[in-house]
Enzyme design. Structure first.
Site, PDB file in Angstrom:
ATOM      1  N   ARG A 131       0.780  -1.332  -0.072  1.00 26.71           N
ATOM      2  CA  ARG A 131      -0.107  -0.108  -0.149  1.00 26.71           C
ATOM      3  C   ARG A 131       1.027   1.302  -0.076  1.00 26.71           C
ATOM      4  NH1 ARG A 131      -4.472  -1.946   4.125  1.00 26.71           N
ATOM      5  NH2 ARG A 131      -5.784  -3.406   2.556  1.00 26.71           N
ATOM      6  N   LYS A 153       3.162  10.559 -12.048  1.00 25.24           N
ATOM      7  CA  LYS A 153       2.054   9.759 -12.589  1.00 25.24           C
ATOM      8  C   LYS A 153       2.639   8.053 -13.014  1.00 25.24           C
ATOM      9  CE  LYS A 153      -0.648  13.000 -15.499  1.00 25.24           C
ATOM     10  NZ  LYS A 153      -0.957  13.349 -16.779  1.00 25.24           N
ATOM     11  N   GLU A 195       9.252  15.604 -26.172  1.00 34.92           N
ATOM     12  CA  GLU A 195       8.707  16.129 -25.282  1.00 34.92           C
ATOM     13  C   GLU A 195       9.428  17.459 -24.525  1.00 34.92           C
ATOM     14  OE1 GLU A 195       6.068  15.159 -23.388  1.00 34.92           O
ATOM     15  OE2 GLU A 195       5.639  13.111 -23.661  1.00 34.92           O
ATOM     16  N   LYS A 236       7.936  21.513 -15.846  1.00 38.90           N
ATOM     17  CA  LYS A 236       6.918  20.546 -15.327  1.00 38.90           C
ATOM     18  C   LYS A 236       6.906  20.558 -13.864  1.00 38.90           C
ATOM     19  CE  LYS A 236       5.375  15.711 -15.529  1.00 38.90           C
ATOM     20  NZ  LYS A 236       5.440  14.494 -16.286  1.00 38.90           N
ATOM     21  N   GLU A 246      -4.001  16.806 -11.893  1.00 42.06           N
ATOM     22  CA  GLU A 246      -4.345  17.187 -13.027  1.00 42.06           C
ATOM     23  C   GLU A 246      -5.777  17.412 -12.994  1.00 42.06           C
ATOM     24  OE1 GLU A 246      -2.631  14.883 -16.731  1.00 42.06           O
ATOM     25  OE2 GLU A 246      -4.666  14.455 -16.794  1.00 42.06           O
ATOM     26  N   ARG A 250      -2.589  21.338 -15.362  1.00 42.73           N
ATOM     27  CA  ARG A 250      -1.446  19.990 -15.683  1.00 42.73           C
ATOM     28  C   ARG A 250      -1.869  19.294 -16.874  1.00 42.73           C
ATOM     29  NH1 ARG A 250       0.898  15.576 -11.610  1.00 42.73           N
ATOM     30  NH2 ARG A 250       2.194  14.453 -13.329  1.00 42.73           N
ATOM     31  N   ASN A 254      -0.400  17.526 -21.515  1.00 40.80           N
ATOM     32  CA  ASN A 254      -0.832  16.338 -22.472  1.00 40.80           C
ATOM     33  C   ASN A 254      -0.729  16.928 -24.073  1.00 40.80           C
ATOM     34  OD1 ASN A 254      -1.316  13.969 -20.661  1.00 40.80           O
ATOM     35  ND2 ASN A 254      -2.817  15.329 -19.947  1.00 40.80           N
ATOM     36  N   HIS A 257      -0.769  14.498 -27.009  1.00 44.59           N
ATOM     37  CA  HIS A 257      -0.983  13.377 -26.606  1.00 44.59           C
ATOM     38  C   HIS A 257      -2.357  12.695 -26.750  1.00 44.59           C
ATOM     39  CE1 HIS A 257       2.407  14.224 -24.250  1.00 44.59           C
ATOM     40  NE2 HIS A 257       2.466  13.041 -23.652  1.00 44.59           N
ATOM     41  N   HIS A 261      -1.550   9.055 -28.261  1.00 44.20           N
ATOM     42  CA  HIS A 261      -2.039   7.816 -27.486  1.00 44.20           C
ATOM     43  C   HIS A 261      -2.989   7.190 -28.668  1.00 44.20           C
ATOM     44  CE1 HIS A 261      -1.065   9.302 -23.182  1.00 44.20           C
ATOM     45  NE2 HIS A 261       0.056   8.945 -23.955  1.00 44.20           N
ATOM     46  N   HIS A 276       6.618   6.230 -28.241  1.00 46.64           N
ATOM     47  CA  HIS A 276       5.685   7.337 -27.568  1.00 46.64           C
ATOM     48  C   HIS A 276       6.101   8.477 -27.966  1.00 46.64           C
ATOM     49  CE1 HIS A 276       3.124   9.363 -24.805  1.00 46.64           C
ATOM     50  NE2 HIS A 276       4.399   9.940 -24.403  1.00 46.64           N
TER      51      HIS A 276
END
Length: 377
Positions: A131, A153, A195, A236, A246, A250, A254, A257, A261, A276
């Site tokens: 956890r 993330k 990026e 960032k 996000e 934030r 993306n 993306h 994606h 990617h």
């Protein structure tokens, strides 16, 4: 040991990520992997479970293990196949089982040694192990150093889409070793550069203009590369500090993306066809062309973005993907599974020009479909 780590930090460029009691630092410099033992010890760990992939294991794992053991730490490793295919629930189970077998406890560390895939996978494993176990990110690719290792993330892919299963789990430290980039294949470095360019396109037109002038020096290494990495990390870090989960700006990170994606999903995450960063490059060029088509951005800016990405050797159109892609309706279907979708409504990062990006919610799917059809024509 903490004093030794602090002295070493003086030799590296330090970018803070301010998140209250979960704040941490990004260290950027040379020789940081050899210092991983001292730095892990300074974090209070007794055991360190290194997660890496088969390629990075050959290039970097021996010296990291040597550094950890020299610091008196109990070190073990879990090695996964290289490539996007390792971002799966099955592979996550393998990694978690390996870390449990090594008896990694809550006060110990999971060390993510590799690119974006390893960072996401190992970070998610740390998030769910007992956890929550602390994670040290040691990114070895440009993409991971400027993007995926920072901000917490973590996650894996689903057959329904990319990064749909995961958690926010901030690292305790990020070691961005510039030496690691010297062994990176040129294609992977170019992909990571997408990026870097993204941060200029979001809200820093001066940085994008500098990249247009000095991208060759960024590729060659030296001060210009370090500056580009540090600028990206600061950008960032600032966004993450404002909007960790996000809910607001934030989402700007993306940029490109949503398109990218969808393309990655369409090729079934086949890295031989599309990695990617290449998907992000195509996605950013498409985002600017879409913005221009909607009358939001000047056509000249869309052309400028595409020209720069093409100049550094990145693809800028879905038609550049080997083997081609599906029809517009299928690509739109992939976008409907994007994690930014809310109430079934499409969210895109669009732009009013270079350095003027914004979050566009509830974009008309018919306009998206028409744009995709024009892109594939």
């Amino acid at each position: 040991m903490a004093d030794a780590a602090r002295a070493l930090a003086d030799e590296a460029e330090v970018v803070p990520v301010s998140l209250g009691d979960r704040s941490y630092e990004i260290l950027i410099g040379r020789g940081l992997l050899e210092q991983s033992g001292v730095r892990a010890k300074a974090l209070g760990a007794r055991k360190v479970g290194v997660v890496t992939d088969e390629n990075v294991a050959v290039a970097h794992l021996p010296r990291v293990l040597k550094s950890l053991e020299a610091a008196g730490l109990d070190a073990s490793s879990v090695i996964v196949p290289a490539g996007e295919g390792s971002k799966s629930l099955d592979r996550l189970a393998t990694v978690v089982d390996g870390l449990l077998a090594a008896r990694i406890e809550r006060k110990d560390l999971v060390l993510a040694l590799g690119g974006g895939v390893v960072g996401d996978l190992a970070g998610f494993a740390a998030a769910v192990l007992r956890r929550g176990v602390r994670c040290l990110q040691a990114p070895t690719s440009l993409l991971a150093q400027v993007d995926s290792s920072v901000g917490g993330k973590t996650g894996v892919n689903s057959r329904h889409g990319k990064n749909l299963i995961g958690a926010f789990h901030q690292p305790s430290l990020v070691l961005a070793d510039a030496d690691a980039l010297d062994t990176l294949p040129e294609r992977e470095f170019r992909a990571g550069y997408a990026e870097v360019a993204k941060y200029g396109l979001i809200d820093d037109p001066a940085f994008f203009a500098r990249l247009e002038r000095s991208w060759r020096q960024v590729f060659a290494g030296g001060p210009e590369r370090t500056h580009a990495i540090a600028t990206s990390c600061r950008a960032k870090a600032a966004v993450v500090a404002r909007d960790e989960h996000e809910h607001g700006d934030r989402a700007l990170l993306n940029l490109g993306h949503t398109f990218g994606h969808a393309l990655e999903a369409d090729v079934a995450y086949d890295g031989a066809r599309l990695v990617h960063g290449e998907g992000v490059a195509i996605g950013m060029a498409m985002a600017f062309r879409f913005s221009a088509a909607l009358g939001l951005a000047p056509q000249e800016d869309a052309a400028r973005v595409g020209a720069h990405l093409a100049t550094v050797g990145l693809p800028t159109s879905p038609k550049a993907i080997p083997g081609g892609v599906s029809d517009a309706a299928t690509l739109l279907g992939h976008m409907r599974q994007d994690k930014k979708v809310e109430g079934g409504k499409l969210t895109f990062i669009l732009a009013r020009g270079v350095g003027k990006s914004f979050v566009a919610r509830d974009v008309d799917p018919e306009k998206v479909l028409a744009f995709l059809e024009s892109e594939l024509a």
